[in-house]
Design a protein around this motif. Structure first.
Motif, PDB file in Angstrom:
ATOM      1  N   UNK A 248       0.660  -1.188   0.029  1.00 33.21           N
ATOM      2  CA  UNK A 248       0.009   0.013  -0.192  1.00 33.21           C
ATOM      3  C   UNK A 248       0.777   1.378  -0.063  1.00 33.21           C
ATOM      4  N   UNK A 249       0.717   1.976  -0.941  1.00 28.21           N
ATOM      5  CA  UNK A 249       1.307   3.395  -1.175  1.00 28.21           C
ATOM      6  C   UNK A 249       0.493   4.459  -0.797  1.00 28.21           C
ATOM      7  N   UNK A 250       0.934   5.284   0.219  1.00 24.11           N
ATOM      8  CA  UNK A 250       0.106   6.627   0.493  1.00 24.11           C
ATOM      9  C   UNK A 250       1.028   7.721   1.152  1.00 24.11           C
ATOM     10  N   UNK A 251       0.707   8.856   0.633  1.00 27.96           N
ATOM     11  CA  UNK A 251       1.152   9.981   1.211  1.00 27.96           C
ATOM     12  C   UNK A 251       0.349  11.120   1.437  1.00 27.96           C
ATOM     13  N   UNK A 252       0.683  12.063   2.152  1.00 27.21           N
ATOM     14  CA  UNK A 252      -0.050  13.278   2.682  1.00 27.21           C
ATOM     15  C   UNK A 252       0.649  14.540   2.300  1.00 27.21           C
TER      16      UNK A 252
END
Length: 583
Positions: free
Chosen positions: A255-259
């Motif tokens: 899972x790739x996720x950034x903010x």
């Protein structure tokens, strides 16, 4: 041993920064094993600055209304257990009010250091996203939210699972997860305090939502007037990246996720999700026609889900404790807890979090301590400028979406402004309508011109220039604005007017027909006179009158020339004998 100083915006405004500096200086003079830490707001804003002392057994003692002069006493207490002479310990009454609450969204605010990710990890932080990534599919995550009954805490109360599922079902990529932190209601500060006190909790909620819908990017839309919230959120995001909790292949799950953070310019209309999206894209914040909904065509025309801060703050708790545990609180249709900013003519203003279903009376009197100066309760404004005023006869209304809506108000994001007997309800309606009129984006004529015309009528009434037919015209305009406005700003802007007309119509009639303000608040409808029996002929009133409207002498009773009087009230304020009457 630890000394923890509450440093949310409310604490800093009350002097917590100076208190912290005083502790630093005092502790630097000793080699005692005492650490000085900071935390966010615990909700008792009326007691700030608040300082918690933890002994070697982790037992907590809370000091309130702390000043730099109390620092030595508190350090002495920390080291020796000697009770301070200042008597600023949190009272049993305040502890009881805290015990009546149920902290879910606010579970960590006031108890952890929001600027240190290790504090969050120490209380099983990021375990909820780990559980979701390693043991659940996106469909199972959405089902758990469905079981919880969590509804959007930003105002509309829309089922959270439905929004997540709608975005999940879209095949187009990339997808975006957006946190709406554009908290614009006057008197509301729930989202700000959560971000200041527990940023990692909201980040984790964003991650779970992003995983559920298939988003790889999350955006915090925070109003620029919240610099401390933005600062702590930036630090929390960077710390999460450093720990490998944001970015590529999180926890080895694929899972790739950034903010990232967008600071909004403070337009109230950008609380509406399509206007918020327009602002994110660099356009003027104006709402768009729906459908298509953001889940279909949102940010850059890609599938987008938008939840507010409080909604997302509940999510990690739900996954650690189970959706059924959240659903066990509240009412049949309004599950869980709700955070409110309790402000106005209330003894104990601040943040409260209660299970849905408690009555307004319990919130205002049992938790809020009742009305300032023990005056009579008149109404409570719920839902911000788009909400409505709930009168005293409905004080036993349960706090849930359906019950509040039936009164003519709305739950809104959680503002709860308490009013006492001195509040003029016509002026209150005028105040809120003035706010929504200024914040209208102007896209649709019903909102742009309708709110302007309504404000003109209300202003005329409060100035003593009301006329027959004004009430009926207001009612007609309210309905037209509600029916014709594109977004919820215009659709709900008439609520303060409609609810005050419904419950306080007699005040409108008194303003129009009798040229009187029953609450003695509308200056141009007041008449000041000096009582012949009470006047001691001292002349203090005349000396303080800015327009020389008062004449008299040591042998003659003082009188007010009504043609010169500007209704400033100075004479009544300075008279030591209470000889000035106002009608």
């Amino acid at each position: 041993m630890r000394i923890v100083v509450g440093q949310g915006s409310c604490g800093i405004a009350a002097g917590a920064g100076k208190v912290s500096v005083a502790f630093q200086e005092a502790l630097s003079q000793t080699d005692a094993p005492v650490s000085l830490e900071l935390t966010g707001c615990c909700g008792t804003c009326y007691l700030e600055p608040v300082v918690d002392v933890y002994d070697s057994h982790h037992e907590k003692t809370t000091f309130v209304l702390v000043t730099p002069e109390m620092v030595d006493e508190i350090i002495d207490f920390t080291l020796t257990g000697k009770q301070p002479a200042s008597g600023h310990l949190m009272s049993e009454e305040d502890l009881t009010a805290q015990a009546k609450q149920k902290k879910v969204a606010l579970r960590n605010a006031g108890s952890i250091n929001p600027e240190d990710i290790n504090d969050y990890l120490a209380i099983d932080g990021y375990k909820a996203i780990e559980k979701a990534l390693k043991t659940m599919t996106p469909v199972q995550v959405i089902e758990e939210i469905k079981i919880s009954g969590l509804r959007g805490r930003g105002g509309a109360g829309f089922p959270t699972w439905f929004k997540w599922n709608a975005a999940y079902q879209q095949k187009e990529t990339p997808k975006y997860m957006v946190c709406n932190a554009d908290e614009g209601d006057p008197g509301a500060f729930m989202d700000r305090s959560i971000l200041e006190g527990d940023p990692h909790g909201v980040i984790e909620g964003m991650m779970i939502g992003g995983y559920a819908m298939g988003a790889s990017e999350g955006i915090f839309y925070v109003r620029a007037e919240y610099p401390l919230a933005i600062k702590r959120l930036e630090k929390a995001i960077e710390q999460a990246r450093e720990k490998g909790l944001l970015g590529k292949n999180i926890m080895g799950s694929g899972f790739d996720f950034d903010l990232w953070i967008k600071a909004g310019a403070g337009a109230f209309v950008c609380g509406e999700e399509t206007a918020l999206i327009a602002s994110l894209e660099g356009e003027r914040g104006m709402p768009r026609l729906k459908p298509p909904f953001p889940a279909q065509k949102g940010f850059w025309q890609k599938p987008t889900n938008i939840n507010n801060v409080e909604t997302l703050a509940n999510v990690p708790w739900i996954f650690r404790n189970g959706g059924a545990a959240f659903a066990a609180m509240g009412t049949e249709k309004s599950k869980g807890t709700k955070v409110f900013a309790l402000t106005g003519k209330i003894k104990k203003g601040g943040l409260v979090e209660i299970p849905m279903g408690l009555t307004l009376r319990e919130v205002i009197y049992d938790i809020g301590g009742g009305i300032l100066d023990d005056k009579s309760f008149k109404a409570v404004q719920m839902g911000g400028p788009s909400g409505g005023c709930i009168p005293a006869q409905l004080l036993d209304t349960p706090v849930d979406y359906e019950s509040i809506t039936q009164t003519g108000a709305i739950m809104g994001s959680g503002g709860m402004v308490v009013m006492d007997e001195t509040t003029c309800m016509v002026e209150m309606a005028r105040f809120f309508l003035d706010f929504t009129r200024k914040e209208s984006c102007g896209k649709c004529i019903h909102c742009r011109m309708g709110t302007k015309r309504m404000l003109e009528i209300l202003t005329r009434i409060t100035e003593g220039k009301g006329k027959d037919g004004d009430i009926e015209l207001l009612e007609e305009l309210c309905e037209r604005v509600k029916e014709g406005s594109l977004c919820a700003l215009g659709g709900t802007a008439p609520n303060p007017v409609l609810t005050t007309l419904k419950y306080f119509r007699h005040e409108y009639e008194a303003h129009i027909h009798d040229r009187k303000c029953p609450s003695h608040q509308c200056k141009q409808l007041l008449t000041y006179t000096i009582s012949e029996a009470a006047c001691k002929k001292c002349g203090i009133c005349a000396k303080n009158c800015p327009t020389d409207a008062i004449t008299g002498s040591k042998t003659e009773v003082y009188v007010i020339d009504q043609a010169l009087c500007i209704q400033c009230g100075k004479c009544k304020t300075v008279c030591p004998f209470k000889a000035v009457d106002v009608d």
